[in-house]
Design a protein around this motif. Structure first.
Motif, PDB file in Angstrom:
ATOM      1  N   ARG A   1       0.810  -1.218   0.000  1.00 24.91           N
ATOM      2  CA  ARG A   1       0.000   0.000   0.000  1.00 24.91           C
ATOM      3  C   ARG A   1       0.845   1.271   0.000  1.00 24.91           C
ATOM      4  N   ILE A   2       2.055   1.212   0.535  1.00 19.84           N
ATOM      5  CA  ILE A   2       2.901   2.406   0.534  1.00 19.84           C
ATOM      6  C   ILE A   2       3.535   2.604  -0.841  1.00 19.84           C
ATOM      7  N   GLU A   3       4.008   1.523  -1.443  1.00 20.33           N
ATOM      8  CA  GLU A   3       4.557   1.641  -2.806  1.00 20.33           C
ATOM      9  C   GLU A   3       3.499   2.163  -3.774  1.00 20.33           C
ATOM     10  N   ALA A   4       2.224   1.822  -3.517  1.00 20.00           N
ATOM     11  CA  ALA A   4       1.139   2.188  -4.423  1.00 20.00           C
ATOM     12  C   ALA A   4       0.563   3.571  -4.141  1.00 20.00           C
ATOM     13  N   ALA A   5       1.217   4.360  -3.293  1.00 19.73           N
ATOM     14  CA  ALA A   5       0.653   5.642  -2.870  1.00 19.73           C
ATOM     15  C   ALA A   5       0.703   6.722  -3.952  1.00 19.73           C
ATOM     16  N   GLY A   6       1.435   6.502  -5.024  1.00 14.87           N
ATOM     17  CA  GLY A   6       1.436   7.456  -6.130  1.00 14.87           C
ATOM     18  C   GLY A   6       2.694   8.303  -6.230  1.00 14.87           C
ATOM     19  N   ALA A   7       2.915   8.852  -7.434  1.00 13.68           N
ATOM     20  CA  ALA A   7       4.142   9.592  -7.726  1.00 13.68           C
ATOM     21  C   ALA A   7       4.276  10.844  -6.876  1.00 13.68           C
ATOM     22  N   GLU A   8       3.191  11.563  -6.652  1.00 10.87           N
ATOM     23  CA  GLU A   8       3.259  12.793  -5.866  1.00 10.87           C
ATOM     24  C   GLU A   8       3.645  12.491  -4.413  1.00 10.87           C
ATOM     25  N   PHE A   9       3.091  11.418  -3.864  1.00 16.71           N
ATOM     26  CA  PHE A   9       3.455  10.991  -2.513  1.00 16.71           C
ATOM     27  C   PHE A   9       4.959  10.709  -2.438  1.00 16.71           C
ATOM     28  N   HIS A  10       5.469   9.940  -3.395  1.00 14.44           N
ATOM     29  CA  HIS A  10       6.886   9.579  -3.362  1.00 14.44           C
ATOM     30  C   HIS A  10       7.793  10.780  -3.619  1.00 14.44           C
ATOM     31  N   ARG A  11       7.298  11.779  -4.358  1.00 12.38           N
ATOM     32  CA  ARG A  11       8.060  13.014  -4.531  1.00 12.38           C
ATOM     33  C   ARG A  11       8.191  13.734  -3.188  1.00 12.38           C
ATOM     34  N   ARG A  12       7.098  13.812  -2.434  1.00 17.66           N
ATOM     35  CA  ARG A  12       7.148  14.454  -1.116  1.00 17.66           C
ATOM     36  C   ARG A  12       8.068  13.693  -0.165  1.00 17.66           C
ATOM     37  N   VAL A  13       8.034  12.362  -0.239  1.00 14.75           N
ATOM     38  CA  VAL A  13       8.915  11.540   0.595  1.00 14.75           C
ATOM     39  C   VAL A  13      10.377  11.857   0.284  1.00 14.75           C
ATOM     40  N   ALA A  14      10.715  11.898  -1.000  1.00  9.40           N
ATOM     41  CA  ALA A  14      12.101  12.202  -1.399  1.00  9.40           C
ATOM     42  C   ALA A  14      12.528  13.570  -0.890  1.00  9.40           C
ATOM     43  N   GLU A  15      11.632  14.550  -0.973  1.00 10.10           N
ATOM     44  CA  GLU A  15      11.940  15.881  -0.461  1.00 10.10           C
ATOM     45  C   GLU A  15      12.134  15.848   1.054  1.00 10.10           C
ATOM     46  N   GLY A  16      11.343  15.004   1.734  1.00  9.96           N
ATOM     47  CA  GLY A  16      11.472  14.870   3.176  1.00  9.96           C
ATOM     48  C   GLY A  16      12.814  14.299   3.585  1.00  9.96           C
TER      49      GLY A  16
END
Length: 206
Positions: free
Chosen positions: A153-168
Protein backbone atom coordinates in the motif's frame (compact mmCIF):
# COMPACT_ATOMS: atom_id res chain seq x y z
CA UNK A 1 38.44 -2.41 20.67
CA UNK A 2 36.46 0.37 18.96
CA UNK A 3 33.02 1.35 20.23
CA UNK A 4 30.00 -0.32 18.65
CA UNK A 5 28.50 1.85 15.92
CA UNK A 6 24.91 2.24 14.73
CA UNK A 7 24.52 2.88 10.99
CA UNK A 8 21.15 3.47 9.31
CA UNK A 9 20.25 3.36 5.62
CA UNK A 10 17.43 5.59 4.40
CA UNK A 11 15.88 6.35 1.04
CA UNK A 12 12.81 5.96 -1.12
CA UNK A 13 11.49 2.79 -2.71
CA UNK A 14 13.94 1.30 -5.19
CA UNK A 15 17.02 3.18 -3.96
CA UNK A 16 18.92 -0.02 -3.12
CA UNK A 17 19.21 0.45 0.64
CA UNK A 18 18.26 -3.13 1.55
CA UNK A 19 21.01 -4.49 -0.69
CA UNK A 20 23.57 -1.97 0.50
CA UNK A 21 22.73 -2.38 4.18
CA UNK A 22 23.29 -6.14 3.86
CA UNK A 23 26.63 -5.62 2.10
CA UNK A 24 27.85 -3.13 4.69
CA UNK A 25 26.75 -5.33 7.60
CA UNK A 26 28.73 -8.21 6.14
CA UNK A 27 31.79 -6.03 5.55
CA UNK A 28 31.94 -4.63 9.11
CA UNK A 29 30.57 -7.76 10.85
CA UNK A 30 27.44 -5.98 12.12
CA UNK A 31 24.01 -7.12 13.20
CA UNK A 32 21.72 -6.52 10.21
CA UNK A 33 18.13 -5.57 10.94
CA UNK A 34 15.25 -3.54 9.52
CA UNK A 35 12.26 -1.39 10.39
CA UNK A 36 9.48 -2.25 10.38
CA UNK A 37 9.79 -5.98 10.98
CA UNK A 38 13.00 -6.56 12.90
CA UNK A 39 11.30 -8.48 15.73
CA UNK A 40 8.45 -11.04 15.94
CA UNK A 41 6.08 -8.27 17.04
CA UNK A 42 7.47 -6.06 14.31
CA UNK A 43 6.75 -8.66 11.64
CA UNK A 44 3.10 -8.59 12.62
CA UNK A 45 3.07 -4.81 12.52
CA UNK A 46 4.83 -4.83 9.15
CA UNK A 47 2.09 -7.03 7.68
CA UNK A 48 -0.50 -4.48 8.84
CA UNK A 49 1.46 -1.50 7.60
CA UNK A 50 2.39 -2.85 4.18
CA UNK A 51 -0.73 -4.83 3.27
CA UNK A 52 -1.61 -4.36 -0.38
CA UNK A 53 -5.14 -3.38 0.67
CA UNK A 54 -6.52 -1.67 3.77
CA UNK A 55 -7.84 -4.96 5.16
CA UNK A 56 -6.10 -4.24 8.48
CA UNK A 57 -8.49 -1.34 9.02
CA UNK A 58 -11.60 -3.34 8.13
CA UNK A 59 -11.74 -1.97 4.61
CA UNK A 60 -11.34 1.66 5.69
CA UNK A 61 -8.24 3.66 4.81
CA UNK A 62 -5.58 3.50 7.53
CA UNK A 63 -5.41 6.90 9.21
CA UNK A 64 -2.01 8.61 8.86
CA UNK A 65 -1.71 8.98 12.65
CA UNK A 66 -2.46 5.27 13.11
CA UNK A 67 0.24 4.47 10.56
CA UNK A 68 2.74 6.70 12.37
CA UNK A 69 1.94 5.16 15.76
CA UNK A 70 2.27 1.60 14.43
CA UNK A 71 5.68 2.53 13.05
CA UNK A 72 6.65 3.95 16.43
CA UNK A 73 5.45 0.79 18.19
CA UNK A 74 7.62 -1.33 15.91
CA UNK A 75 10.53 0.97 16.64
CA UNK A 76 10.11 0.75 20.43
CA UNK A 77 10.14 -3.05 20.40
CA UNK A 78 13.06 -3.08 17.99
CA UNK A 79 15.15 -0.86 20.27
CA UNK A 80 14.36 -2.98 23.33
CA UNK A 81 14.85 -6.35 21.68
CA UNK A 82 17.52 -5.89 18.99
CA UNK A 83 19.34 -2.58 18.69
CA UNK A 84 19.96 -1.76 22.34
CA UNK A 85 21.15 -5.24 23.36
CA UNK A 86 23.41 -5.60 20.30
CA UNK A 87 25.14 -2.27 20.88
CA UNK A 88 25.47 -3.00 24.60
CA UNK A 89 27.19 -6.28 23.70
CA UNK A 90 29.72 -4.41 21.56
CA UNK A 91 28.26 -5.31 18.14
CA UNK A 92 27.91 -2.82 15.32
CA UNK A 93 24.32 -2.53 14.06
CA UNK A 94 23.20 -1.74 10.50
CA UNK A 95 19.51 -0.93 10.15
CA UNK A 96 17.41 -0.69 6.98
CA UNK A 97 15.22 2.36 7.84
CA UNK A 98 14.83 4.22 11.12
CA UNK A 99 13.27 7.47 12.36
CA UNK A 100 14.10 9.32 9.14
CA UNK A 101 11.68 7.10 7.25
CA UNK A 102 8.78 7.99 9.52
CA UNK A 103 9.57 11.68 9.18
CA UNK A 104 9.70 11.33 5.38
CA UNK A 105 6.77 8.95 4.83
CA UNK A 106 4.28 9.76 7.58
CA UNK A 107 5.42 13.36 8.01
CA UNK A 108 6.14 14.76 4.55
CA UNK A 109 4.34 12.02 2.60
CA UNK A 110 1.12 11.72 4.63
CA UNK A 111 1.00 15.37 5.64
CA UNK A 112 1.57 15.02 9.38
CA UNK A 113 3.80 17.43 11.29
CA UNK A 114 7.35 16.08 10.72
CA UNK A 115 8.53 17.41 14.09
CA UNK A 116 5.72 15.59 15.92
CA UNK A 117 6.45 12.37 14.05
CA UNK A 118 10.12 12.68 14.95
CA UNK A 119 9.32 13.39 18.60
CA UNK A 120 7.10 10.29 18.91
CA UNK A 121 9.77 8.09 17.34
CA UNK A 122 12.57 9.53 19.49
CA UNK A 123 10.48 8.77 22.58
CA UNK A 124 9.88 5.22 21.33
CA UNK A 125 13.62 4.53 21.07
CA UNK A 126 14.55 6.35 24.28
CA UNK A 127 16.46 8.95 22.28
CA UNK A 128 18.73 6.50 20.43
CA UNK A 129 20.45 8.29 17.54
CA UNK A 130 22.43 6.63 14.75
CA UNK A 131 26.13 7.35 14.48
CA UNK A 132 25.57 7.79 10.75
CA UNK A 133 22.59 7.88 8.39
CA UNK A 134 23.36 6.96 4.78
CA UNK A 135 20.74 8.39 2.41
CA UNK A 136 20.78 6.62 -0.95
CA UNK A 137 19.32 8.70 -3.77
CA UNK A 138 18.33 7.71 -7.30
CA UNK A 139 16.29 9.62 -9.85
CA UNK A 140 12.49 9.12 -10.01
CA UNK A 141 12.63 7.23 -13.31
CA UNK A 142 15.33 4.87 -12.05
CA UNK A 143 13.48 4.29 -8.77
CA UNK A 144 10.28 3.46 -10.64
CA UNK A 145 12.12 1.07 -12.94
CA UNK A 146 13.65 -0.76 -9.99
CA UNK A 147 10.39 -0.94 -8.04
CA UNK A 148 8.34 -2.41 -10.86
CA UNK A 149 4.65 -2.93 -10.09
CA UNK A 150 3.64 -1.76 -6.59
CA UNK A 151 3.65 -4.64 -4.10
CA UNK A 152 2.20 -2.93 -1.01
CA UNK A 153 0.00 0.00 0.00
CA UNK A 154 2.90 2.41 0.53
CA UNK A 155 4.56 1.64 -2.81
CA UNK A 156 1.14 2.19 -4.42
CA UNK A 157 0.65 5.64 -2.87
CA UNK A 158 1.44 7.46 -6.13
CA UNK A 159 4.14 9.59 -7.73
CA UNK A 160 3.26 12.79 -5.87
CA UNK A 161 3.45 10.99 -2.51
CA UNK A 162 6.89 9.58 -3.36
CA UNK A 163 8.06 13.01 -4.53
CA UNK A 164 7.15 14.45 -1.12
CA UNK A 165 8.92 11.54 0.60
CA UNK A 166 12.10 12.20 -1.40
CA UNK A 167 11.94 15.88 -0.46
CA UNK A 168 11.47 14.87 3.18
CA UNK A 169 14.61 12.75 3.14
CA UNK A 170 16.65 15.47 1.45
CA UNK A 171 15.43 18.08 3.96
CA UNK A 172 16.58 15.93 6.87
CA UNK A 173 20.00 15.36 5.31
CA UNK A 174 20.45 19.08 4.66
CA UNK A 175 19.40 19.93 8.22
CA UNK A 176 21.89 17.50 9.80
CA UNK A 177 25.02 17.27 7.63
CA UNK A 178 27.11 15.93 10.50
CA UNK A 179 24.75 12.99 11.04
CA UNK A 180 23.60 12.27 7.48
CA UNK A 181 25.52 11.64 4.27
CA UNK A 182 23.94 11.51 0.80
CA UNK A 183 25.24 8.79 -1.51
CA UNK A 184 24.47 8.42 -5.21
CA UNK A 185 22.56 5.14 -5.51
CA UNK A 186 22.83 4.88 -9.30
CA UNK A 187 25.15 2.49 -11.08
CA UNK A 188 26.02 -1.11 -10.30
CA UNK A 189 25.66 -2.68 -6.87
CA UNK A 190 29.44 -2.81 -6.62
CA UNK A 191 29.86 0.87 -7.52
CA UNK A 192 27.34 1.96 -4.90
CA UNK A 193 28.89 -0.36 -2.30
CA UNK A 194 32.28 1.26 -2.93
CA UNK A 195 30.79 4.73 -2.36
CA UNK A 196 29.10 3.57 0.83
CA UNK A 197 32.30 1.93 2.10
CA UNK A 198 34.23 5.14 1.46
CA UNK A 199 31.84 7.39 3.38
CA UNK A 200 31.45 4.95 6.29
CA UNK A 201 35.23 4.70 6.60
CA UNK A 202 35.60 8.46 6.34
CA UNK A 203 32.94 9.23 8.96
CA UNK A 204 33.33 6.32 11.37
CA UNK A 205 36.67 4.70 10.60
CA UNK A 206 35.03 1.34 9.80
Amino acid sequence: MSAARFVVFEGGEGCGKSTQSALLAERIDAVLTRQPGGTPLGRGLRSLLLADRDDAAGGAAMAPRAEALLMAADRAQHEAEVIGPALAAGRHVVCDRYIGSSVAYQGHGRGLDPDEVSRISRWAVEGRRPDLVVLLEVGPAEAERRRGAPSDRIEAAGAEFHRRVAEGFRAQAEADPSGWVVVDGSGSVEEVAARVAAVVHDRLGL
